[in-house]
Design a protein around this motif. Sequence first.
Motif, PDB file in Angstrom:
ATOM      1  N   LEU A   2      12.675  -9.952 -31.694  1.00  0.00           N
ATOM      2  CA  LEU A   2      11.803  -9.179 -30.983  1.00  0.00           C
ATOM      3  C   LEU A   2      11.145  -8.207 -31.767  1.00  0.00           C
ATOM      4  CD1 LEU A   2      14.009  -8.565 -27.696  1.00  0.00           C
ATOM      5  CD2 LEU A   2      12.110 -10.127 -28.216  1.00  0.00           C
TER       6      LEU A   2
ATOM      7  N   MET B 202       9.300 -13.081 -22.944  1.00  0.00           N
ATOM      8  CA  MET B 202       8.915 -11.688 -23.426  1.00  0.00           C
ATOM      9  C   MET B 202       7.556 -11.606 -24.171  1.00  0.00           C
ATOM     10  SD  MET B 202      10.939  -8.431 -24.884  1.00  0.00           S
ATOM     11  CE  MET B 202      10.061  -7.222 -25.305  1.00  0.00           C
TER      12      MET B 202
ATOM     13  N   ILE C 151      14.873  -1.278 -27.720  1.00  0.00           N
ATOM     14  CA  ILE C 151      15.130  -2.058 -29.029  1.00  0.00           C
ATOM     15  C   ILE C 151      13.859  -2.345 -29.779  1.00  0.00           C
ATOM     16  CG2 ILE C 151      15.914  -4.448 -29.377  1.00  0.00           C
ATOM     17  CD1 ILE C 151      17.651  -4.526 -26.709  1.00  0.00           C
ATOM     18  N   SER C 152      12.857  -2.940 -28.932  1.00  0.00           N
ATOM     19  CA  SER C 152      11.348  -3.102 -29.417  1.00  0.00           C
ATOM     20  C   SER C 152      10.250  -2.909 -28.780  1.00  0.00           C
ATOM     21  CB  SER C 152      11.498  -4.654 -30.178  1.00  0.00           C
ATOM     22  OG  SER C 152      10.278  -4.899 -30.521  1.00  0.00           O
ATOM     23  N   LYS C 153       9.078  -2.870 -29.022  1.00  0.00           N
ATOM     24  CA  LYS C 153       7.983  -2.545 -28.453  1.00  0.00           C
ATOM     25  C   LYS C 153       6.964  -3.581 -28.993  1.00  0.00           C
ATOM     26  CE  LYS C 153       6.835   1.948 -26.854  1.00  0.00           C
ATOM     27  NZ  LYS C 153       6.260   3.369 -27.398  1.00  0.00           N
TER      28      LYS C 153
ATOM     29  N   LYS D  60      20.252  -6.016 -21.737  1.00  0.00           N
ATOM     30  CA  LYS D  60      19.321  -5.839 -22.309  1.00  0.00           C
ATOM     31  C   LYS D  60      18.140  -6.297 -21.450  1.00  0.00           C
ATOM     32  CE  LYS D  60      20.587  -6.894 -26.969  1.00  0.00           C
ATOM     33  NZ  LYS D  60      20.715  -8.003 -28.062  1.00  0.00           N
ATOM     34  N   VAL D  61      17.006  -5.786 -21.277  1.00  0.00           N
ATOM     35  CA  VAL D  61      16.152  -6.109 -20.316  1.00  0.00           C
ATOM     36  C   VAL D  61      14.737  -6.000 -20.857  1.00  0.00           C
ATOM     37  CG1 VAL D  61      15.725  -5.827 -17.787  1.00  0.00           C
ATOM     38  CG2 VAL D  61      17.257  -4.110 -19.106  1.00  0.00           C
ATOM     39  N   ALA D  62      13.810  -6.925 -20.729  1.00  0.00           N
ATOM     40  CA  ALA D  62      12.114  -6.595 -20.765  1.00  0.00           C
ATOM     41  C   ALA D  62      11.340  -6.123 -19.593  1.00  0.00           C
ATOM     42  CB  ALA D  62      11.968  -7.832 -21.487  1.00  0.00           C
ATOM     43  N   ILE D  63      10.747  -5.345 -19.728  1.00  0.00           N
ATOM     44  CA  ILE D  63       9.743  -4.564 -18.778  1.00  0.00           C
ATOM     45  C   ILE D  63       8.443  -4.398 -19.486  1.00  0.00           C
ATOM     46  CG2 ILE D  63      11.665  -3.673 -17.271  1.00  0.00           C
ATOM     47  CD1 ILE D  63      10.755  -0.857 -18.334  1.00  0.00           C
ATOM     48  N   ARG D  64       7.352  -4.389 -18.488  1.00  0.00           N
ATOM     49  CA  ARG D  64       5.980  -4.049 -19.065  1.00  0.00           C
ATOM     50  C   ARG D  64       5.653  -2.473 -19.288  1.00  0.00           C
ATOM     51  NH1 ARG D  64       2.067  -8.085 -15.697  1.00  0.00           N
ATOM     52  NH2 ARG D  64       2.629 -10.033 -16.873  1.00  0.00           N
TER      53      ARG D  64
ATOM     54  N   PRO E 288       5.119  -5.918 -23.727  1.00  0.00           N
ATOM     55  CA  PRO E 288       6.557  -5.361 -22.977  1.00  0.00           C
ATOM     56  C   PRO E 288       7.376  -4.792 -23.835  1.00  0.00           C
ATOM     57  CG  PRO E 288       6.171  -7.879 -22.880  1.00  0.00           C
ATOM     58  CD  PRO E 288       4.972  -7.395 -23.392  1.00  0.00           C
ATOM     59  N   LEU E 289       8.345  -4.033 -23.476  1.00  0.00           N
ATOM     60  CA  LEU E 289       9.254  -3.288 -24.478  1.00  0.00           C
ATOM     61  C   LEU E 289      10.593  -4.198 -23.987  1.00  0.00           C
ATOM     62  CD1 LEU E 289       7.511  -0.990 -22.956  1.00  0.00           C
ATOM     63  CD2 LEU E 289       9.069   0.702 -23.895  1.00  0.00           C
ATOM     64  N   ALA E 290      11.594  -4.083 -24.921  1.00  0.00           N
ATOM     65  CA  ALA E 290      12.933  -4.440 -24.829  1.00  0.00           C
ATOM     66  C   ALA E 290      13.633  -3.389 -24.926  1.00  0.00           C
ATOM     67  CB  ALA E 290      13.310  -5.764 -25.673  1.00  0.00           C
TER      68      ALA E 290
ATOM     69  N   SER F  85      17.692  -1.547 -24.066  1.00  0.00           N
ATOM     70  CA  SER F  85      19.456  -1.883 -23.883  1.00  0.00           C
ATOM     71  C   SER F  85      19.676  -0.800 -22.864  1.00  0.00           C
ATOM     72  CB  SER F  85      20.050  -1.777 -25.184  1.00  0.00           C
ATOM     73  OG  SER F  85      21.472  -1.325 -24.812  1.00  0.00           O
TER      74      SER F  85
ATOM     75  N   PHE G 219       6.178  -8.448 -14.580  1.00  0.00           N
ATOM     76  CA  PHE G 219       6.987  -8.949 -15.254  1.00  0.00           C
ATOM     77  C   PHE G 219       8.249  -8.078 -15.832  1.00  0.00           C
ATOM     78  CE2 PHE G 219       8.597  -9.898 -19.838  1.00  0.00           C
ATOM     79  CZ  PHE G 219       9.220 -11.209 -19.693  1.00  0.00           C
ATOM     80  N   GLN G 220       9.478  -8.617 -15.278  1.00  0.00           N
ATOM     81  CA  GLN G 220      10.772  -8.113 -15.593  1.00  0.00           C
ATOM     82  C   GLN G 220      11.691  -9.170 -16.221  1.00  0.00           C
ATOM     83  OE1 GLN G 220      10.067  -6.590 -12.153  1.00  0.00           O
ATOM     84  NE2 GLN G 220       9.414  -4.529 -12.582  1.00  0.00           N
ATOM     85  N   LEU G 221      12.428  -9.038 -16.926  1.00  0.00           N
ATOM     86  CA  LEU G 221      13.436 -10.067 -17.061  1.00  0.00           C
ATOM     87  C   LEU G 221      14.530  -9.578 -18.047  1.00  0.00           C
ATOM     88  CD1 LEU G 221      13.426 -13.250 -16.938  1.00  0.00           C
ATOM     89  CD2 LEU G 221      12.674 -13.287 -19.354  1.00  0.00           C
ATOM     90  N   GLU G 222      15.716  -9.991 -17.539  1.00  0.00           N
ATOM     91  CA  GLU G 222      17.261  -9.755 -18.159  1.00  0.00           C
ATOM     92  C   GLU G 222      17.191 -10.566 -19.559  1.00  0.00           C
ATOM     93  OE1 GLU G 222      17.439 -10.587 -14.975  1.00  0.00           O
ATOM     94  OE2 GLU G 222      18.593  -9.370 -14.002  1.00  0.00           O
ATOM     95  N   LEU G 223      17.378  -9.983 -20.709  1.00  0.00           N
ATOM     96  CA  LEU G 223      17.366 -10.698 -21.918  1.00  0.00           C
ATOM     97  C   LEU G 223      18.980 -10.969 -22.162  1.00  0.00           C
ATOM     98  CD1 LEU G 223      15.069  -8.757 -24.095  1.00  0.00           C
ATOM     99  CD2 LEU G 223      14.606 -10.647 -22.809  1.00  0.00           C
TER     100      LEU G 223
END
Lengths: 76, 581
Positions: B195, B289, A43-45, A60-64, A51-53, A55, B400-404
């Motif tokens: 984002l 995020m 989705i986005s960097k 949807k998740v955000a991780i480093r 971090p990256l978003a 799908s 850091f990990q997080l469900e959006l």
Amino acid sequence: MTKSMSEMMNNEECVIKALEGDNLSCERLIQLGFLPGALVTLISKLPFNGPLALSISGTKVAIRLADAAQIVVQTA
Amino acid sequence: MGIESSIQTVALIGYPNVGKTTLFNALSKKSAKVVNYPGSTVGLNVSTADNIKFIDTPGVRSLTPQSADEYVTINILDEATYIINVLDGTQLQTQLNLTRDLISRGLPMMLVLTRIDLHSFKIDPVVLENELGIRVITLNAKKSDISVSNLVELTKIPKRITTTQPFEWARKTAQRCLKTGADAQNKWDLDKLFLHPWVGPMAFLGIMTLFFYSIYTIATPLLGLVDSFFVSSTLLFKTHLPDSFLTHLLIDGVWTGSGAALIFVPQIFILFLAMGLMEQSGYLARAAMIVDKPLSKVGLNGRSFLPMLSGCACAIPALMATRNIQDKKVRWICQFIVPLMQCSARLPVYGLLLGVLFYNRPLISGIALTSIYLGSFLIAAVIAGLASRVLKVTSRDTTFQLELPQWQVPDFKELLKSSFKQTLEFITNAGPTILVVSVILWGLATYPSENASFAMDIGKFFEPIFLPMGVDWRVGVALLLSFAAREVFVSALAVMFAVGSEAPGDILSTIQSATFEGTTDLIFTSSTSLGLIVFFMIAMQCMATLAVAKQEMGEWKAPVLQLLGYIGLAYILAVFIAQFG
């Protein structure tokens, strides 16, 4: 073509091939749905190596970036 | 499944942010706080009725706990007699992994699928029922009138799952349940904006600035209303009541004291409203995020954002919210800096002092208040940075990990209701303290005589400490009392300066014209007021926070360091500004 998830482009769709790295961080990624065979879309960097978003299977998740670098993906 | 006469424990278990608390509230007719952010339940919500103990637990991703709040849930499982597993219908594949772990416990259980209406494809519960051998229901908790015992009657012992490839099992099972094709990818949504690599961070800065700015400006007209109510009622009392002990106690003690603090209730209401808006819409997780990268430079991570933001309301829930941070060192640093966030109890103090500094200029006052918030983040960042050097935090210590969560249109009726409830809680918590302190202070300031009162003796004794801050003994007394609770400061000032003064007036004009006794030198000059603002920004003046910090950090050393360190730093800076400002 395989590459690391950290190299994916915006809106690019890939299939996860493998997870590399130590057990604990792999475990956490798996719980978030990062499993081999799963389809992911970037989705986005965020800038400055932020971090990256992504799908992944409807979530949807955000991780480093460092976590994303452990995931091998194949362009779909 | 019949219900035995002894107490049965029903545990609601599921991933973070799947709607457990919403379901809990609907089933138990309670109103635990619901937030659209993973991990907002950090303690247990419990309701007991008809021999059923019904427990809402913090979300977990597996039965191997990783954060402090996850331990809480795993422990509850040992006590549970029935499990209600809540799954987000949009995240079936991932969340079935937890279901598989729960099934292996062999307890009677059932499944509740939520968020079915948000899905672009249909899920067939019957397929899932056949696969697992338990009942699967879909539920819109807000609209159902089902009870806990109804659900308990639906529970069954699940089939054993025998597979050597557990993740593959979850994927195949999830796929079989989907009635029609895959989700439409690349659908445009708010994340394209919030984002976006550079629009996102800019939007974040804009939203935060607007958030802090609006606390002052939107509240100003409301504030004027409350203010004129108290001023006119005081006048009314003075003219119509006889000049007696009771009248003085009522006007100079009770009314002046509580009025001074209640004036700022509109600001607190706006704060809760704005915060609720961010929580319900799902923006909170996006903000977390966006700030992850900068926070990682000072030993924190994106998950620290929620505790920091809720610290702007009150440090106590904020400290409890740090349980959601998995990394131990990051959690410690976050707990250490949370008291530096500008809690709502400081708002009355700033409201008064900014009024002195920028009289009748709400625009500039609004900007100044925003700067106070931003300034406190900067101070917190410096201290977090120092702490991370001392603790030698490496990149391995912070993750850091997080469900959006899905974006949601906030339920405005619900939002207004909960903001109102929180504001009311603030008044009922702070009110009695303010009232009691105001009355006691009025007594101390009035007896044995106004020119040689007890308060004067105490104030004069401590005056050498306060003189360098540019204030006299009367402000000193108010400062001493503010260590009971910050918001008492304004009421205490009101009482201290009301005793002995003839002209009734609002607190602001009283303070503005206050002079050192026997002179015409104003007390509240710009540098003194600014010094006091900085003092309140940093000093840890809340005993309840100290107690909760001890509870959450599990030791006395760190909270004591917070107490002495922050007060010391606040005092030094306040003196510096008063002397050289």
